[in-house]
Write an enzyme that holds these catalytic residues in place. Sequence first.
Site, PDB file in Angstrom:
ATOM      1  N   SER A 170     105.647   8.323  27.258  1.00 51.16           N
ATOM      2  CA  SER A 170     104.232   8.727  27.308  1.00 51.16           C
ATOM      3  C   SER A 170     104.033  10.150  26.790  1.00 51.16           C
ATOM      4  O   SER A 170     102.972  10.455  26.245  1.00 51.16           O
ATOM      5  CB  SER A 170     103.691   8.599  28.739  1.00 51.16           C
ATOM      6  OG  SER A 170     104.147   9.668  29.542  1.00 51.16           O
ATOM      7  N   GLY A 228     113.851  15.759  34.150  1.00 56.83           N
ATOM      8  CA  GLY A 228     114.077  14.466  34.796  1.00 56.83           C
ATOM      9  C   GLY A 228     113.593  14.421  36.241  1.00 56.83           C
ATOM     10  O   GLY A 228     112.463  14.798  36.534  1.00 56.83           O
ATOM     11  N   LYS A 281      94.398  10.387  39.299  1.00 54.98           N
ATOM     12  CA  LYS A 281      95.802  10.010  39.509  1.00 54.98           C
ATOM     13  C   LYS A 281      95.994   8.555  39.928  1.00 54.98           C
ATOM     14  O   LYS A 281      96.896   7.883  39.461  1.00 54.98           O
ATOM     15  CB  LYS A 281      96.430  10.927  40.563  1.00 54.98           C
ATOM     16  CG  LYS A 281      96.661  12.320  40.047  1.00 54.98           C
ATOM     17  CD  LYS A 281      97.225  13.236  41.094  1.00 54.98           C
ATOM     18  CE  LYS A 281      97.544  14.582  40.479  1.00 54.98           C
ATOM     19  NZ  LYS A 281      98.551  14.496  39.401  1.00 54.98           N
ATOM     20  N   ASP A 320     102.326  15.855  24.428  1.00 53.73           N
ATOM     21  CA  ASP A 320     101.329  16.060  25.476  1.00 53.73           C
ATOM     22  C   ASP A 320     101.898  15.458  26.761  1.00 53.73           C
ATOM     23  O   ASP A 320     102.070  14.246  26.855  1.00 53.73           O
ATOM     24  CB  ASP A 320     100.023  15.339  25.060  1.00 53.73           C
ATOM     25  CG  ASP A 320      98.916  15.504  26.085  1.00 53.73           C
ATOM     26  OD1 ASP A 320      99.180  16.056  27.168  1.00 53.73           O
ATOM     27  OD2 ASP A 320      97.791  15.069  25.796  1.00 53.73           O
ATOM     28  N   LEU A 374     110.911  16.598  37.675  1.00 52.69           N
ATOM     29  CA  LEU A 374     111.204  17.923  37.121  1.00 52.69           C
ATOM     30  C   LEU A 374     110.853  18.010  35.635  1.00 52.69           C
ATOM     31  O   LEU A 374     111.575  18.647  34.860  1.00 52.69           O
ATOM     32  CB  LEU A 374     112.700  18.216  37.313  1.00 52.69           C
ATOM     33  CG  LEU A 374     113.180  18.311  38.769  1.00 52.69           C
ATOM     34  CD1 LEU A 374     114.678  18.071  38.873  1.00 52.69           C
ATOM     35  CD2 LEU A 374     112.820  19.674  39.346  1.00 52.69           C
ATOM     36  N   ALA A 401      94.046   5.863  39.429  1.00 49.42           N
ATOM     37  CA  ALA A 401      93.793   4.926  38.331  1.00 49.42           C
ATOM     38  C   ALA A 401      94.883   5.050  37.276  1.00 49.42           C
ATOM     39  O   ALA A 401      95.344   4.037  36.727  1.00 49.42           O
ATOM     40  CB  ALA A 401      92.423   5.192  37.725  1.00 49.42           C
ATOM     41  N   GLY A 461     103.587  12.400  35.149  1.00 52.20           N
ATOM     42  CA  GLY A 461     103.933  12.086  36.539  1.00 52.20           C
ATOM     43  C   GLY A 461     103.306  10.763  36.974  1.00 52.20           C
ATOM     44  O   GLY A 461     103.930   9.961  37.675  1.00 52.20           O
ATOM     45  N   ASP A 462     102.072  10.537  36.563  1.00 50.07           N
ATOM     46  CA  ASP A 462     101.390   9.283  36.938  1.00 50.07           C
ATOM     47  C   ASP A 462     102.037   8.089  36.243  1.00 50.07           C
ATOM     48  O   ASP A 462     102.200   7.016  36.827  1.00 50.07           O
ATOM     49  CB  ASP A 462      99.898   9.353  36.566  1.00 50.07           C
ATOM     50  CG  ASP A 462      99.174  10.405  37.380  1.00 50.07           C
ATOM     51  OD1 ASP A 462      99.639  10.698  38.502  1.00 50.07           O
ATOM     52  OD2 ASP A 462      98.160  10.953  36.896  1.00 50.07           O
ATOM     53  N   SER A 498      98.298   7.341  26.486  1.00 52.70           N
ATOM     54  CA  SER A 498      99.704   7.535  26.092  1.00 52.70           C
ATOM     55  C   SER A 498     100.666   6.626  26.857  1.00 52.70           C
ATOM     56  O   SER A 498     101.858   6.611  26.562  1.00 52.70           O
ATOM     57  CB  SER A 498     100.101   8.997  26.340  1.00 52.70           C
ATOM     58  OG  SER A 498     100.244   9.240  27.730  1.00 52.70           O
TER      59      SER A 498
HETATM   60  P1  ATP Z   1     101.545  15.739  35.204  1.00 56.65           P
HETATM   61  O1  ATP Z   1     101.053  16.639  36.297  1.00 56.65           O
HETATM   62  O2  ATP Z   1     101.521  16.347  33.840  1.00 56.65           O
HETATM   63  O3  ATP Z   1     100.981  14.381  35.268  1.00 56.65           O
HETATM   64  P2  ATP Z   1     103.956  15.876  36.706  1.00 56.65           P
HETATM   65  O4  ATP Z   1     104.159  17.359  36.758  1.00 56.65           O
HETATM   66  O5  ATP Z   1     103.444  15.206  37.930  1.00 56.65           O
HETATM   67  O6  ATP Z   1     103.095  15.490  35.446  1.00 56.65           O
HETATM   68  P3  ATP Z   1     106.577  15.759  35.583  1.00 56.65           P
HETATM   69  O7  ATP Z   1     107.585  16.129  36.584  1.00 56.65           O
HETATM   70  O8  ATP Z   1     106.149  16.801  34.601  1.00 56.65           O
HETATM   71  O9  ATP Z   1     105.318  15.152  36.350  1.00 56.65           O
HETATM   72  O10 ATP Z   1     107.049  14.497  34.726  1.00 56.65           O
HETATM   73  C1  ATP Z   1     107.303  13.223  35.287  1.00 56.65           C
HETATM   74  C2  ATP Z   1     108.392  12.566  34.488  1.00 56.65           C
HETATM   75  O11 ATP Z   1     107.970  12.468  33.122  1.00 56.65           O
HETATM   76  C3  ATP Z   1     109.693  13.342  34.457  1.00 56.65           C
HETATM   77  O12 ATP Z   1     110.491  13.017  35.573  1.00 56.65           O
HETATM   78  C4  ATP Z   1     110.292  12.870  33.141  1.00 56.65           C
HETATM   79  O13 ATP Z   1     110.931  11.642  33.326  1.00 56.65           O
HETATM   80  C5  ATP Z   1     109.071  12.641  32.252  1.00 56.65           C
HETATM   81  N1  ATP Z   1     108.809  13.826  31.415  1.00 56.65           N
HETATM   82  C6  ATP Z   1     107.926  14.814  31.627  1.00 56.65           C
HETATM   83  N2  ATP Z   1     107.976  15.744  30.660  1.00 56.65           N
HETATM   84  C7  ATP Z   1     108.932  15.341  29.797  1.00 56.65           C
HETATM   85  C8  ATP Z   1     109.488  15.862  28.581  1.00 56.65           C
HETATM   86  N3  ATP Z   1     109.064  17.019  28.050  1.00 56.65           N
HETATM   87  N4  ATP Z   1     110.472  15.155  27.979  1.00 56.65           N
HETATM   88  C9  ATP Z   1     110.928  13.984  28.492  1.00 56.65           C
HETATM   89  N5  ATP Z   1     110.440  13.441  29.619  1.00 56.65           N
HETATM   90  C10 ATP Z   1     109.467  14.103  30.286  1.00 56.65           C
END
Ligand code: ATP
Length: 318
Positions: free
Chosen positions: A297, A232, A45, A259, A228, A47, A264-265, A306
């Site tokens: 990404s 978003g 995370k 993918d 989320l 990096a 989140g990163d 990505s």
């Molecule tokens: P990961 O654990 O897969 O790295 P995460 O669960 O920490 O991700 P998410 O909340 O899934 O993080 O996603 C972070 C941001 O990425 C979201 O706030 C959104 O802006 C963008 N995002 C994630 N999935 C999508 C999607 N299917 N379509 C558009 N934007 C997305």
Amino acid sequence: MALHQQAHIVVLGSFMTDVVSYVSHLPRVGETLCGSKLAICCGGKGANQAVSATRLGANTAIIGKLGNDSFGKSYLDALKKEQIITDFVGLTSEALTGLAQIIVEDSGQNSIVIVPGANNYLTTQDVNNSKDTLAKAKIMLSVLEIPCETVLSGLKLANELGVFTILNAAPAVENLEKDFYALADIFCVNETEAEMLIGQPVTSHDEALSAAHRLMGKGCKKHVLVTLGKHGALLLSRNDQNGFLEPVSVTAPEVKAIDTTGAGDCFLGALAYFLAYHPDFPLSKAVVNACRVASKSVQKAGTQTSFPYKHELECDLF
Ligand code: ATP
């Protein structure tokens, strides 16, 4: 070269080499399977977030620990190629470079074993060694894939130095000491992490708002940000009277996701970039922009592979 430039963003975080095997089905106990493909990629995370910020143009340093082994050495080369400042990346002989063994079956389901290895050897001393650089940085970004006491030392030092802190409380943990909430200017979690911390499901903006209030109740000092996925993100901020500003619900652009690993990163690296390089943007705009970068990404395969470069993004973001 970024190498001798001042870092504006300092990431206190982790490295993992992702070893991904592709198979028809996940192996049963005792089964030996022949895979169809193997991929070895840079992950972790910390990096990932450093790469995301750097690709947008940020001068970024990472404080972290790799193993003194072939994975560690090639990871260090990869960081230098990305123009990430590596002055505070140590190589230890105490453990191997952190590794994530990922098995992906045809259906897309996966199973993952993570061995943090060298990441566990990142110490308070390593953080203190970066003090002069940290003092001149604008943002410190940290994750929980390294020892908790090291994260706390980093947060305390950044606070002492007046550096803005973002804590990505990931991966999910059940009980988090009060200091982690109190020392982060922005406390950021995804749905799963929020659920783990407050013990109730988070799948919508309404539930995220209720979660954000509960997280504020645990001692967050300024801002709580809940991402989320395709929905978003939600931002809740305190006002000067210790009440709350109107929460900000940000919707992610509707895109065809291929993918979402590392979204989140990508989001967090981008958020740090916008805060460090566009101090005129209100936080809500930085969050909107970070959502837009992360949504790019998810339209490409892989994690770091990505993450978009600045020139691939719409000009109005900057
Ligand atoms: P990961 O654990 O897969 O790295 P995460 O669960 O920490 O991700 P998410 O909340 O899934 O993080 O996603 C972070 C941001 O990425 C979201 O706030 C959104 O802006 C963008 N995002 C994630 N999935 C999508 C999607 N299917 N379509 C558009 N934007 C997305």
